[in-house]
Design a protein around this motif. Structure first.
Motif, PDB file in Angstrom:
ATOM      1  N   HIS A 103       0.862  -1.199   0.000  1.00 23.67           N
ATOM      2  CA  HIS A 103       0.000   0.000   0.000  1.00 23.67           C
ATOM      3  C   HIS A 103       0.887   1.233   0.000  1.00 23.67           C
ATOM      4  O   HIS A 103       0.909   2.023   0.946  1.00 23.67           O
ATOM      5  N   HIS A 105       2.276   4.761  -2.053  1.00 21.81           N
ATOM      6  CA  HIS A 105       1.808   5.783  -2.985  1.00 21.81           C
ATOM      7  C   HIS A 105       3.005   6.604  -3.416  1.00 21.81           C
ATOM      8  O   HIS A 105       4.025   6.648  -2.717  1.00 21.81           O
ATOM      9  N   GLY A 137      -0.895   1.757  -4.217  1.00 19.16           N
ATOM     10  CA  GLY A 137      -2.288   1.451  -3.867  1.00 19.16           C
ATOM     11  C   GLY A 137      -3.219   2.563  -4.284  1.00 19.16           C
ATOM     12  O   GLY A 137      -3.893   3.159  -3.461  1.00 19.16           O
ATOM     13  N   TYR A 168      -7.679   5.885  -9.080  1.00 19.45           N
ATOM     14  CA  TYR A 168      -8.740   5.282  -8.277  1.00 19.45           C
ATOM     15  C   TYR A 168     -10.022   5.075  -9.080  1.00 19.45           C
ATOM     16  O   TYR A 168     -10.427   5.948  -9.847  1.00 19.45           O
ATOM     17  N   LYS A 203      -7.412  -0.026  -7.810  1.00 15.46           N
ATOM     18  CA  LYS A 203      -7.825   0.294  -6.444  1.00 15.46           C
ATOM     19  C   LYS A 203      -9.195   0.968  -6.488  1.00 15.46           C
ATOM     20  O   LYS A 203      -9.373   2.023  -7.102  1.00 15.46           O
ATOM     21  N   HIS A 249      -6.190  -1.461   4.665  1.00 13.82           N
ATOM     22  CA  HIS A 249      -6.329  -0.827   5.989  1.00 13.82           C
ATOM     23  C   HIS A 249      -6.891  -1.754   7.055  1.00 13.82           C
ATOM     24  O   HIS A 249      -7.689  -1.320   7.895  1.00 13.82           O
ATOM     25  N   ASP A 372       0.842   3.467   3.359  1.00 17.72           N
ATOM     26  CA  ASP A 372      -0.130   4.527   3.062  1.00 17.72           C
ATOM     27  C   ASP A 372       0.337   5.926   3.495  1.00 17.72           C
ATOM     28  O   ASP A 372      -0.103   6.437   4.529  1.00 17.72           O
ATOM     29  N   THR A 374      -0.418   8.942   3.525  1.00 18.17           N
ATOM     30  CA  THR A 374      -1.447   9.974   3.327  1.00 18.17           C
ATOM     31  C   THR A 374      -1.790  10.610   4.668  1.00 18.17           C
ATOM     32  O   THR A 374      -0.913  11.071   5.376  1.00 18.17           O
TER      33      THR A 374
END
Ligand SMILES: [Zn+2]
Length: 474
Positions: A103, A105, A137, A168, A203, A249, A372, A374
């Motif tokens: 995951h 990015h 991801g 996405y 995704k 997640h 992740d 983010t």
């Protein structure tokens, strides 16, 4: 018209000047500048081998790398050193498979609802942290992930091998950098368009409908590609029934337990998380969901690192000094707000999700790992990948199990476990060499001295230095 001609001429002059400057100045970012060894035959000796299968570490080993592959591995006394080999003596060090993270990015939150595209600095940081293969991801730019994947594969840039995910697949959402699907037919078009463009996985996101998700999965599967999801409008159970391959997640994104959940409508991430926080983790509904995911071979990705940044009382993340000063300050302010949020859901939810991820594995599920980068920032590629493995140990996995989740399990999910994910004869020499012994002290995974990809050694400190203070710009 006049302006256009003028602009074109000026651009041509500027391009000529740039090309001339490039011809004179050696590229400080050429892959060769980060390489510590690149020999036809390299031998790592007097080293501890942690092979990624979960088997106990083996001390005092020799590993022979030939033409990018592991040619031999065994006790020091059992292996005759090949003539002419580059011999690297590694007492006190351990060699592990390179991390296979699921995951990742190539973007980072830089402003309100804005994600800066940081592909070049991020790919270096991932590699520096020991990641030799990764899946992005979801992307928020279109083509950058594929271009980077191709250029890294061609040796023009440094970074992990990449499973590059499409933009996405989502319904209408507040995100400026996301397309809003119109219907199932649109989902089919999008899936095929991005697969044609070079996407190697998909995704799905929080506002997709069941029909759109079903259509996406069907088109992806026709082309041999997989679909994962950070879901909300569709429950984990519904997605499993539709044939999704992976959920992101842990259980933080499950809306299966929201009492008045309306079909195809996201009740909000907060309400989903409140319902998970209120759930009896030893009760029948959770056990039934786990059983469904396991029976339908839906993998689950643990991304504890991003949730740690939302949880009060946790340590400040490592690696913040690679950020531009402004982004660093921005994260530190966000971190102070988290520290002051005494009644945060995450205080109970963070350790609870850890237990739920363990229950999923205990029931036979395939758990993979990712970071992740983010949230409100502070999840720094490379540094966070090491942290994610440490957090799996905090969740109750043994260090050997946590390492296996971060290496072999990712390779299994990608269908690449015949060539990567463990240390074994014949496999690609994707490795990390670390000080100490992470099989007993997981924090030693931070002590990466060399990252080996296809038999070529890279220097993490040079990779990190090349981007220090600039992450946020490129
Ligand atoms: Zn993500």
């Amino acid at each position: 018209m006049h302006k256009l001609v003028f602009g074109t001429a000026a651009a041509a002059v500027a391009t000529t000047v740039m090309l001339a400057a490039q011809a004179q100045t050696p590229n400080p970012n050429a892959p060769a500048n980060f390489i510590t060894f690149n020999s036809p035959v390299t031998v790592l000796t007097h080293v501890r081998v942690i092979d990624g299968t979960g088997a106990p570490a083996r001390d005092n080993q020799t590993l022979v790398i030939r033409d990018g592959r592991i040619a031999q591995v065994g006790g020091v006394a059992s292996i005759t050193l090949p003539a002419g080999a580059n011999i690297i003596d590694l007492p006190g060090r351990s060699v592990l498979p390179g991390l296979v993270m699921m995951h990742e990015h190539l973007y980072y939150p830089t402003g309100p609802g804005v994600y800066g595209q940081l592909g070049e600095s991020f790919t270096r940081l991932y590699l520096a942290g020991g990641v030799t293969t990764m899946r992005t991801g979801g992307n928020t730019n279109g083509v950058m992930d594929y271009n980077l994947a191709r250029r890294i594969e061609a040796g023009e840039m440094v970074g992990p091998a990449m499973d590059a995910t499409a933009p996405y697949l989502n319904g209408p959402s507040p995100f400026l950098q996301m397309y809003g699907l119109k219907d199932a037919a649109d989902a089919r078009r999008q899936a095929n368009y991005w697969a044609d463009m070079g996407a190697s996985s998909f995704k799905a996101y929080m506002q997709i409908t069941r029909d759109e998700l079903k259509a996406s999965i069907e088109e992806a599967h026709k082309r041999g590609l997989k679909v994962t999801g950070h879901l909300c409008s569709v429950t984990y159970g519904e997605a499993a029934d539709l044939g999704i391959d992976n959920l992101e997640h842990g259980f933080f994104a499950a809306t299966d337990f929201v009492a008045d959940k309306q079909p195809d409508v996201c009740p909000g991430q907060a309400r989903g998380q409140q319902s998970v926080a209120a759930l009896d983790e030893n009760g029948a509904p959770f056990a039934a969901l786990v059983k469904k995911l396991v029976d339908k071979h839906v993998a689950l990705t643990s991304t504890l690192t991003v949730f740690e940044t939302f949880t009060p009382g946790r340590p400040s993340p490592r690696g913040l000094d690679v950020l531009t000063p402004q982004l660093r300050e921005q994260f530190e302010r966000a971190h102070e707000r988290v520290e002051r949020s005494a009644s945060s859901t995450y205080t109970a939810l963070f350790p609870k999700d850890m237990r739920m991820e363990r229950a999923f594995v205990k029931a036979g599920g395939l758990l993979t790992a990712g970071i992740d980068p983010t949230g409100a920032g502070g999840v720094i590629p490379g540094f966070a990948d090491q942290r994610q493995i440490e957090l799996l140990v905090e969740a109750g996995f043994t260090p050997l199990e946590a390492i296996s989740i971060g290496t072999l399990n990712g390779a299994k999910y990608l269908g690449r476990d015949a060539s990567i994910g463990t240390i074994a004869v014949g496999k690609q020499a994707d490795l990390m060499i670390v000080g100490g012994d992470p099989s007993t002290t997981i924090a030693d995974i931070r002590r990466v001295e060399t990252v080996v990809k296809k038999g070529v050694g890279y220097d993490p400190s040079k990779l990190i230095a090349s981007v220090a203070g600039q992450v946020g710009l490129w």
